[in-house]
Design a protein around this motif. Structure first.
Motif, PDB file in Angstrom:
ATOM      1  N   MET A   1       0.762  -1.380  -0.257  1.00 39.14           N
ATOM      2  CA  MET A   1       0.097   0.067  -0.161  1.00 39.14           C
ATOM      3  C   MET A   1       0.782   1.267  -0.010  1.00 39.14           C
ATOM      4  N   ALA A   2       1.964   1.189   0.645  1.00 42.02           N
ATOM      5  CA  ALA A   2       2.835   2.408   0.663  1.00 42.02           C
ATOM      6  C   ALA A   2       3.289   2.858  -0.599  1.00 42.02           C
ATOM      7  N   ASP A   3       3.760   1.721  -1.586  1.00 39.22           N
ATOM      8  CA  ASP A   3       4.244   1.831  -2.941  1.00 39.22           C
ATOM      9  C   ASP A   3       2.919   2.405  -3.576  1.00 39.22           C
ATOM     10  N   ALA A   4       1.698   1.945  -3.586  1.00 38.53           N
ATOM     11  CA  ALA A   4       0.680   2.596  -4.104  1.00 38.53           C
ATOM     12  C   ALA A   4       0.252   3.950  -3.665  1.00 38.53           C
ATOM     13  N   GLY A   5       0.771   4.303  -2.763  1.00 41.05           N
ATOM     14  CA  GLY A   5       0.710   6.031  -2.227  1.00 41.05           C
ATOM     15  C   GLY A   5      -0.341   5.934  -1.266  1.00 41.05           C
ATOM     16  N   VAL A   6      -0.604   4.953  -0.418  1.00 44.32           N
ATOM     17  CA  VAL A   6      -1.769   5.121   0.779  1.00 44.32           C
ATOM     18  C   VAL A   6      -0.754   4.684   1.984  1.00 44.32           C
ATOM     19  N   ALA A   7      -1.215   5.571   2.965  1.00 45.75           N
ATOM     20  CA  ALA A   7      -0.820   5.528   4.351  1.00 45.75           C
ATOM     21  C   ALA A   7      -1.959   5.449   5.273  1.00 45.75           C
ATOM     22  N   MET A   8      -1.860   4.653   6.435  1.00 43.47           N
ATOM     23  CA  MET A   8      -2.881   4.503   7.403  1.00 43.47           C
ATOM     24  C   MET A   8      -2.275   4.985   8.640  1.00 43.47           C
ATOM     25  N   ILE A   9      -2.970   5.682   9.535  1.00 45.82           N
ATOM     26  CA  ILE A   9      -2.683   6.013  10.555  1.00 45.82           C
ATOM     27  C   ILE A   9      -3.627   5.390  11.733  1.00 45.82           C
ATOM     28  N   PRO A  10      -3.447   4.240  12.330  1.00 48.85           N
ATOM     29  CA  PRO A  10      -4.174   3.481  12.912  1.00 48.85           C
ATOM     30  C   PRO A  10      -4.965   3.914  14.372  1.00 48.85           C
ATOM     31  N   GLU A  11      -6.121   3.698  14.529  1.00 47.57           N
ATOM     32  CA  GLU A  11      -6.636   3.834  15.845  1.00 47.57           C
ATOM     33  C   GLU A  11      -5.318   3.408  17.029  1.00 47.57           C
ATOM     34  N   GLY A  12      -5.274   4.241  18.074  1.00 51.08           N
ATOM     35  CA  GLY A  12      -4.368   3.663  19.087  1.00 51.08           C
ATOM     36  C   GLY A  12      -2.758   3.855  18.926  1.00 51.08           C
ATOM     37  N   ARG A  13      -2.595   4.578  18.027  1.00 45.35           N
ATOM     38  CA  ARG A  13      -1.194   4.948  17.626  1.00 45.35           C
ATOM     39  C   ARG A  13      -0.543   3.940  16.993  1.00 45.35           C
ATOM     40  N   MET A  14      -0.110   2.676  17.899  1.00 44.19           N
ATOM     41  CA  MET A  14       0.748   1.681  17.419  1.00 44.19           C
ATOM     42  C   MET A  14       1.857   1.856  16.879  1.00 44.19           C
ATOM     43  N   ILE A  15       2.604   2.738  17.744  1.00 43.01           N
ATOM     44  CA  ILE A  15       4.013   3.114  17.589  1.00 43.01           C
ATOM     45  C   ILE A  15       4.939   2.114  18.144  1.00 43.01           C
ATOM     46  N   PHE A  16       6.314   2.133  17.803  1.00 42.17           N
ATOM     47  CA  PHE A  16       6.973   0.969  18.287  1.00 42.17           C
ATOM     48  C   PHE A  16       7.636   1.510  19.316  1.00 42.17           C
ATOM     49  N   ARG A  17       7.252   1.047  20.545  1.00 44.91           N
ATOM     50  CA  ARG A  17       7.555   1.705  21.823  1.00 44.91           C
ATOM     51  C   ARG A  17       9.044   1.780  22.063  1.00 44.91           C
ATOM     52  N   ASP A  18       9.531   0.461  21.772  1.00 41.34           N
ATOM     53  CA  ASP A  18      11.035   0.302  22.382  1.00 41.34           C
ATOM     54  C   ASP A  18      12.013   1.192  21.226  1.00 41.34           C
ATOM     55  N   MET A  19      11.579   1.765  20.235  1.00 43.51           N
ATOM     56  CA  MET A  19      12.502   2.125  19.267  1.00 43.51           C
ATOM     57  C   MET A  19      12.327   3.934  19.554  1.00 43.51           C
ATOM     58  N   SER A  20      13.629   4.567  19.223  1.00 41.69           N
ATOM     59  CA  SER A  20      13.475   6.019  19.385  1.00 41.69           C
ATOM     60  C   SER A  20      12.157   6.557  18.218  1.00 41.69           C
ATOM     61  N   VAL A  21      11.963   7.873  18.651  1.00 42.00           N
ATOM     62  CA  VAL A  21      11.127   8.758  17.816  1.00 42.00           C
ATOM     63  C   VAL A  21      11.620   8.873  16.343  1.00 42.00           C
ATOM     64  N   GLU A  22      13.033   8.909  16.218  1.00 36.70           N
ATOM     65  CA  GLU A  22      13.656   8.972  14.771  1.00 36.70           C
ATOM     66  C   GLU A  22      13.457   7.763  13.985  1.00 36.70           C
ATOM     67  N   GLU A  23      13.582   6.588  14.906  1.00 38.43           N
ATOM     68  CA  GLU A  23      13.660   5.283  14.139  1.00 38.43           C
ATOM     69  C   GLU A  23      12.222   5.065  13.696  1.00 38.43           C
ATOM     70  N   ASN A  24      11.297   5.398  14.447  1.00 40.39           N
ATOM     71  CA  ASN A  24       9.982   5.020  14.281  1.00 40.39           C
ATOM     72  C   ASN A  24       9.713   6.071  12.659  1.00 40.39           C
ATOM     73  N   LEU A  25      10.073   7.249  12.586  1.00 36.60           N
ATOM     74  CA  LEU A  25       9.894   7.965  11.626  1.00 36.60           C
ATOM     75  C   LEU A  25      10.698   7.484  10.416  1.00 36.60           C
ATOM     76  N   ILE A  26      11.768   6.954  10.559  1.00 37.54           N
ATOM     77  CA  ILE A  26      12.685   6.234   9.363  1.00 37.54           C
ATOM     78  C   ILE A  26      11.849   5.054   8.860  1.00 37.54           C
ATOM     79  N   ILE A  27      11.253   4.170   9.624  1.00 37.49           N
ATOM     80  CA  ILE A  27      10.459   3.068   9.031  1.00 37.49           C
ATOM     81  C   ILE A  27       9.378   3.722   8.286  1.00 37.49           C
ATOM     82  N   GLY A  28       8.904   4.679   8.591  1.00 37.31           N
ATOM     83  CA  GLY A  28       7.578   5.361   7.873  1.00 37.31           C
ATOM     84  C   GLY A  28       7.888   5.762   6.624  1.00 37.31           C
ATOM     85  N   GLY A  29       9.237   5.794   6.120  1.00 37.90           N
ATOM     86  CA  GLY A  29       9.842   6.203   4.910  1.00 37.90           C
ATOM     87  C   GLY A  29      10.697   5.240   4.404  1.00 37.90           C
ATOM     88  N   PHE A  30      10.510   3.982   4.646  1.00 35.87           N
ATOM     89  CA  PHE A  30      11.202   3.094   4.158  1.00 35.87           C
ATOM     90  C   PHE A  30      10.899   2.320   2.826  1.00 35.87           C
TER      91      PHE A  30
END
Length: 233
Positions: free
Chosen positions: A73-102
């Protein structure tokens, strides 16, 4: 831009969505509202390929989405921000962001996107090295939104962003949504705060029992009328 035609979907033998048809226009914010159990999250999951369709089609700019794996879906140009955040709690803020642009199309632009994220969410810049699990609820929601934007999506799907947040944080969140809308992004917003959702939306759909019971320009819909539809259907 996004079209749903006579969509039925659910979980095993339990059908949740019944002949749902919608059209989300490019550059506009569409809000989907309805009581708990109406099928809002199931609808978003169906768009993302997390729930298979038993009937109908979902098309993005004329290209069929149903049947496409969620990880594409990311390659199709679609991104979803799910209910409940669902961030990677044991990773840094910047690491979470980098995953989003991978995804492949955006990997070369990660540094530029990081700076854009920090410009839009200054608090994340201050906390870039912190573990995501140490963030407040509002900061975690901002991180989830920034991570979703890292792939520069053509379609941004946001599920219940204000859930459990303090009123001041909700105000900040809707200011950011207004900025994203002003940038011309195409947004689908599911939100329990009906008044705030109506105020920012271009078009509103009301789901009841897995069916569309209202589809109108947001400017022509009143809270009183929605209240009647909520309780008289």
């Amino acid at each position: 831009m996004l079209e749903l035609n006579n969509v039925r979907a659910g979980y095993g033998a339990i059908n949740v969505l019944w002949d749902v048809s919608m059209a989300m226009e490019q550059g506009r914010l569409t809000t989907i509202i309805g009581p708990n159990g109406a099928g809002k999250t199931t609808l978003l999951r169906a768009i993302m390929g997390l729930v298979p369709l038993s009937q109908g089609d979902i098309k993005l700019r004329g290209e069929r989405l149903n049947g496409k794996p969620t990880w594409d879906m990311a390659d199709a140009g679609v991104a979803m921000i799910p209910e409940g955040r669902m961030i990677f709690r044991d990773m840094s803020v910047e690491e979470n962001l980098i995953i989003g642009g991978f995804n492949k199309a955006q990997r070369a632009h990660v540094k530029t996107r990081l700076e854009a994220s920090y410009d839009m969410f200054p608090r994340l810049r201050e906390r870039r090295a912190q573990l995501a699990g140490s963030l407040s609820g509002g900061e975690a929601q901002m991180l989830a939104m920034a991570r979703g934007l890292m792939s520069d999506p053509k379609l941004l799907i946001i599920d219940e962003p204000s859930l459990g947040l303090a009123p001041l944080v909700v105000n900040e969140l809707f200011e950011i949504l207004a900025k994203l809308k002003a940038e011309g992004r195409t947004i689908i917003l599911v939100e329990q705060n009906t008044e705030r959702a109506l105020a920012i939306a271009d078009h509103v759909y009301l789901l009841q029992g897995g069916k569309v019971v209202l589809s109108e320009a947001a400017a022509s819909v009143t809270l009183a009328r929605l209240h009647d539809l909520y309780f008289n259907h």
